[in-house]
Design an enzyme around this catalytic site. Structure first.
Site, PDB file in Angstrom:
ATOM      1  N   GLY A  67       1.793   7.314  44.519  1.00  0.00           N
ATOM      2  CA  GLY A  67       1.218   6.222  45.482  1.00  0.00           C
ATOM      3  C   GLY A  67      -0.549   6.360  45.504  1.00  0.00           C
ATOM      4  O   GLY A  67      -1.237   5.485  45.258  1.00  0.00           O
ATOM      5  N   GLU A  68      -0.969   7.697  45.425  1.00  0.00           N
ATOM      6  CA  GLU A  68      -2.475   7.773  45.403  1.00  0.00           C
ATOM      7  C   GLU A  68      -2.890   7.242  44.044  1.00  0.00           C
ATOM      8  O   GLU A  68      -4.068   6.567  44.106  1.00  0.00           O
ATOM      9  CB  GLU A  68      -2.865   9.210  45.429  1.00  0.00           C
ATOM     10  N   MET A  69      -2.294   7.550  43.086  1.00  0.00           N
ATOM     11  CA  MET A  69      -2.540   7.276  41.610  1.00  0.00           C
ATOM     12  C   MET A  69      -2.583   5.703  41.571  1.00  0.00           C
ATOM     13  O   MET A  69      -3.449   5.264  41.014  1.00  0.00           O
ATOM     14  CB  MET A  69      -1.740   7.916  40.715  1.00  0.00           C
TER      15      MET A  69
END
Length: 28
Positions: free
Chosen positions: A19-21
């Site tokens: 998700g952060e990527m």
């Protein structure tokens, strides 16, 4: 308790990392 935390971290690290990527790339 510790085992539950480990399983939670495993599940959330996979989702959170991806998700952060994705979110990080889109945000930047």
């Amino acid at each position: 308790s510790l085992q539950a935390a480990t399983e939670w971290l495993k599940a959330n690290n996979q989702r959170g990392f991806l998700g952060e990527m994705g979110a990080g790339s889109n945000a930047d």
